[in-house]
Scaffold this active site. Structure first.
Site, PDB file in Angstrom:
ATOM      1  N   ASN A   7      90.967   4.344  43.981  1.00 36.51           N
ATOM      2  CA  ASN A   7      89.960   2.927  44.330  1.00 36.51           C
ATOM      3  C   ASN A   7      91.097   2.038  43.498  1.00 36.51           C
ATOM      4  OD1 ASN A   7      88.718   0.685  44.931  1.00 36.51           O
ATOM      5  ND2 ASN A   7      86.683   1.614  43.877  1.00 36.51           N
ATOM      6  N   ARG A  85      90.076   4.518  48.803  1.00 41.40           N
ATOM      7  CA  ARG A  85      89.176   3.361  49.387  1.00 41.40           C
ATOM      8  C   ARG A  85      89.763   2.243  49.681  1.00 41.40           C
ATOM      9  NH1 ARG A  85      85.826  -0.872  46.030  1.00 41.40           N
ATOM     10  NH2 ARG A  85      84.127  -1.428  47.440  1.00 41.40           N
ATOM     11  N   HIS A 174      80.060  -1.669  51.661  1.00 42.03           N
ATOM     12  CA  HIS A 174      79.373  -0.721  50.928  1.00 42.03           C
ATOM     13  C   HIS A 174      79.100   0.529  51.802  1.00 42.03           C
ATOM     14  CE1 HIS A 174      77.570  -3.817  48.116  1.00 42.03           C
ATOM     15  NE2 HIS A 174      78.615  -3.205  47.535  1.00 42.03           N
ATOM     16  N   GLY A 204      73.623  -3.547  43.254  1.00 42.99           N
ATOM     17  CA  GLY A 204      74.415  -3.438  42.052  1.00 42.99           C
ATOM     18  C   GLY A 204      74.793  -4.818  41.738  1.00 42.99           C
ATOM     19  N   ASN A 205      76.008  -5.030  41.211  1.00 37.14           N
ATOM     20  CA  ASN A 205      76.454  -6.246  40.985  1.00 37.14           C
ATOM     21  C   ASN A 205      76.730  -7.053  42.268  1.00 37.14           C
ATOM     22  OD1 ASN A 205      76.946  -8.389  39.057  1.00 37.14           O
ATOM     23  ND2 ASN A 205      79.340  -7.926  39.146  1.00 37.14           N
ATOM     24  N   GLY A 206      77.306  -6.135  43.284  1.00 43.20           N
ATOM     25  CA  GLY A 206      77.328  -6.546  44.648  1.00 43.20           C
ATOM     26  C   GLY A 206      76.293  -5.833  45.349  1.00 43.20           C
ATOM     27  N   ARG A 235      77.012 -13.552  43.223  1.00 45.66           N
ATOM     28  CA  ARG A 235      77.146 -14.112  44.584  1.00 45.66           C
ATOM     29  C   ARG A 235      75.647 -14.554  44.935  1.00 45.66           C
ATOM     30  NH1 ARG A 235      79.745  -9.122  46.511  1.00 45.66           N
ATOM     31  NH2 ARG A 235      81.987  -9.093  45.927  1.00 45.66           N
ATOM     32  N   ARG A 279      70.003  -6.346  33.247  1.00 42.76           N
ATOM     33  CA  ARG A 279      69.293  -5.736  32.029  1.00 42.76           C
ATOM     34  C   ARG A 279      69.038  -6.758  31.114  1.00 42.76           C
ATOM     35  NH1 ARG A 279      73.423  -0.981  31.304  1.00 42.76           N
ATOM     36  NH2 ARG A 279      74.324  -2.551  32.483  1.00 42.76           N
ATOM     37  N   ILE A 326      71.287  -1.285  39.970  1.00 41.53           N
ATOM     38  CA  ILE A 326      70.050  -1.611  39.861  1.00 41.53           C
ATOM     39  C   ILE A 326      69.106  -0.737  40.482  1.00 41.53           C
ATOM     40  CG2 ILE A 326      68.569  -3.685  40.757  1.00 41.53           C
ATOM     41  CD1 ILE A 326      70.812  -5.591  40.474  1.00 41.53           C
ATOM     42  N   GLU A 328      69.426   2.265  41.270  1.00 41.75           N
ATOM     43  CA  GLU A 328      69.079   3.724  40.504  1.00 41.75           C
ATOM     44  C   GLU A 328      68.522   3.460  39.275  1.00 41.75           C
ATOM     45  OE1 GLU A 328      72.850   5.570  40.510  1.00 41.75           O
ATOM     46  OE2 GLU A 328      73.318   5.171  42.160  1.00 41.75           O
ATOM     47  N   GLU A 379      80.306   7.479  46.011  1.00 41.60           N
ATOM     48  CA  GLU A 379      81.295   7.114  46.983  1.00 41.60           C
ATOM     49  C   GLU A 379      82.567   8.071  46.796  1.00 41.60           C
ATOM     50  OE1 GLU A 379      81.318   2.625  47.376  1.00 41.60           O
ATOM     51  OE2 GLU A 379      80.095   3.023  45.574  1.00 41.60           O
TER      52      GLU A 379
END
Ligand code: AMP
Length: 396
Positions: A7, A85, A174, A204-206, A235, A279, A326, A328, A379
Site C-alpha cells: 500500500n 492497494r 474504503h 477511523g481518521n477517515g 475532514r 482518544r 474508532i 473497533e 484490508e
C-alpha cells in the site's frame, strides 16, 4: 499461498506478507517519512518490532529495504504474487484485476480523480514489477466495491455534462474494508449470504458508511473524493459547498486553500481546536473541555443521521457493523450512536460494548434484529485473498 501486499502512499509504503489461505501474517511493516532525512523502515514479526534507519530513502530505496527484510526472513522465494492497494479506479474497475500495461494506463487515466493517491500507487506498482519481475501483480481498488451503486445513488444533481465529460459522480472509498467486514458480519451473525441488509461504518481518521444489500454496495457516504459524508479526524465531511466561495471572499483566500482547510483543518480537529485523535478528545471531554464535547456530539449525531439515511436504500436493517480505529475501539461513540438509533430497534448491550476494544469483536446489542456488531477490519487480508484468487490459475 504467500502474497506480498503493498500500500504505497505519498511518503510511506505499508507492506505485509500474508498467507491468503489461512490469513497468517508472516511480516508487516512500513517504510515511512520517505524522501526525508528521518526515513525509516519499521516491521513486525511474531509481535516483535524492529526498525532500521534509511536516511534520505525514497520509495525505491524504502521498498528495496523492505524486500531485504523479506529476504532475511526467507520469504521472497515463496511468494506467489503481489497485491497492490490502488485508491481510485473511477468507473473503469468493477473488481480486482491482474496488472497489465493496459491496466497501468487506466490507473493513470484515473489520476485526475485521485491526484494524491494514484501517483504513489503507480510508483509502488512500477518498483514492485522491477523487484519481482517473475510475479503477477494485482490491483485491488478502494472504489470497486461501490461500482454496484445505482445511478440515483451515484449521480450528483449538477449539470449532467460534468458527469459525461469530467466523470464527476460519487465513487465511494474504503471499499476493501466495507466488503471485508460485511462478509465477516454475515458469517458471524449467521445471516443469509443472499438475503441481508447491513450498514457498515468504517470509522477511523477517515470515515465512511455503506449500505450493503446482499453483499453489494448500494450507497455510501463518500463521493467523488473522500471529503464527502461523515465528519472525520481532519475532514469536514458534507458541508454547504457555498462555504468555499464565502470564506474565499471574506478572507481573501484562494478557494483551493479553503478546500485544503476542509480536508486538513476541519472535522474533530477543527471543532475541538485540540486534536484529530478521538482518544485525546474523549479524555478532554471527560475533563470538561467544551469544544471537545461539541466535536464528539457532532460526530455521534451526524453519524447516526447518516446511518439512518442509509437504511432507505436497504428497506430494512439486519445489522449495523462498526470497524476502523474508532469503530473497533470507542465504546463511547458506538454506545451513543446505538442509543440514538433506538427507534430502528437497536438496544445496546453495555457490557458487551465495553468489552469490544483492541481486537475484541462481537455483538454489542441485545436486540436480535437489528443487531450491531464490532468487526476488526483486515484490508490486507482481502488484498491477499483477491491476489491469490487471480494469480492461482496462472501458476500451474
Ligand atoms: P484509524 O484511522 O482507523 O487508525 O483510526 C484512528 C482513530 O481511532 C483515531 O481517532 C483514534 O483516536 C481512534 N481510536 C483508536 N483507539 C481508540 C480508543 N481506544 N478509544 C477511542 N478512539 C480510539
Amino acid at each position: 499461498m504467500n502474497i506480498f501486499v503493498l500500500n504505497c502512499g505519498s511518503s510511506s509504503a505499508k507492506f505485509a506478507v500474508i498467507d491468503a489461505d489461512n490469513g497468517r501474517e508472516h511480516v508487516s511493516g512500513i517504510a515511512q517519512r520517505l524522501g526525508s532525512a528521518e526515513a525509516s523502515l519499521d516491521w513486525k514479526v511474531d509481535g516483535t518490532k524492529h526498525t532500521r534507519a534509511l536516511p534520505g530513502a525514497g520509495h525505491d530505496a524504502g521498498l528495496r529495504a523492505a524486500v531485504d527484510v523479506l529476504d532475511e526472513l526467507g520469504l521472497t522465494g515463496g511468494l506467489a504474487g503481489v497485491g497492490h492497494r490502488v485508491v481510485h479506479g473511477g468507473s473503469r474497475f468493477l473488481g480486482s484485476v491482474i496488472i497489465t500495461p493496459a491496466v497501468v494506463r487506466q490507473v493513470e487515466d484515473c489520476i485526475p480523480l485521485g491526484p494524491l493517491h494514484n501517483p504513489p500507487n503507480l510508483i509502488g506498482i512500477a518498483i514492485a514489477q522491477e523487484l519481482f519481475p517473475a510475479l503477477q501483480q494485482v490491483a485491488v481498488f478502494d472504489t470497486a466495491f461501490h461500482q454496484t451503486m445505482p445511478a440515483r445513488a451515484y449521480t450528483y444533481p449538477v449539470p449532467h455534462s460534468w458527469l459525461e465529460d469530467d466523470e464527476v459522480r460519487r465513487y465511494g472509498f474504503h471499499g476493501t474494508s466495507h466488503r471485508f467486514v460485511a462478509a465477516e458480519a454475515v458469517r458471524l451473525l449467521e445471516l443469509d449470504p443472499h438475503d441481508h441488509a447491513l450498514v457498515t461504518a468504517h470509522l477511523g481518521n477517515g470515515s465512511s458508511a455503506t449500505a450493503v444489500l446482499n453483499g453489494r454496495s448500494v450507497d455510501t457516504t463518500m463521493g467523488l473524493t473522500p471529503l464527502e459524508g461523515l465528519m472525520m479526524g481532519t475532514r469536514s465531511g458534507s458541508v454547504d459547498p457555498a462555504i468555499i466561495g464565502h470564506i474565499a471572499r471574506v478572507r481573501g483566500m484562494d478557494p483551493l486553500a479553503v478546500l485544503d482547510a476542509l480536508n486538513k483543518q476541519s472535522g474533530l480537529l477543527g471543532v475541538s481546536g485540540l486534536s484529530n485523535d478521538l482518544r485525546t478528545l474523549e479524555e478532554a471531554a471527560e475533563d470538561g473541555h467544551e469544544r471537545a464535547r461539541l466535536a464528539i456530539d457532532i460526530l455521534v449525531y451526524t453519524l447516526a443521521k447518516s446511518i439512518a439515511g442509509l437504511v432507505v436504500p436497504l428497506g430494512r436493517l439486519d445489522a449495523l457493523v462498526f470497524t476502523g480505529g474508532i469503530g473497533e475501539n470507542s465504546s463511547l461513540v458506538r454506545g451513543r450512536v446505538i442509543e440514538q438509533l433506538g427507534f430502528l430497534g437497536l438496544t445496546l448491550d453495555a457490557d458487551a460494548n465495553a468489552r469490544c476494544i483492541r481486537g475484541v469483536g462481537g455483538r454489542v446489542t441485545r436486540s436480535t434484529r437489528p443487531q450491531a456488531v464490532v468487526v476488526n477490519t483486515n484490508e490486507e487480508l482481502l488484498i491477499a485473498r483477491d491476489t491469490a484468487a487471480l494469480v492461482a490459475p496462472t501458476l500451474s
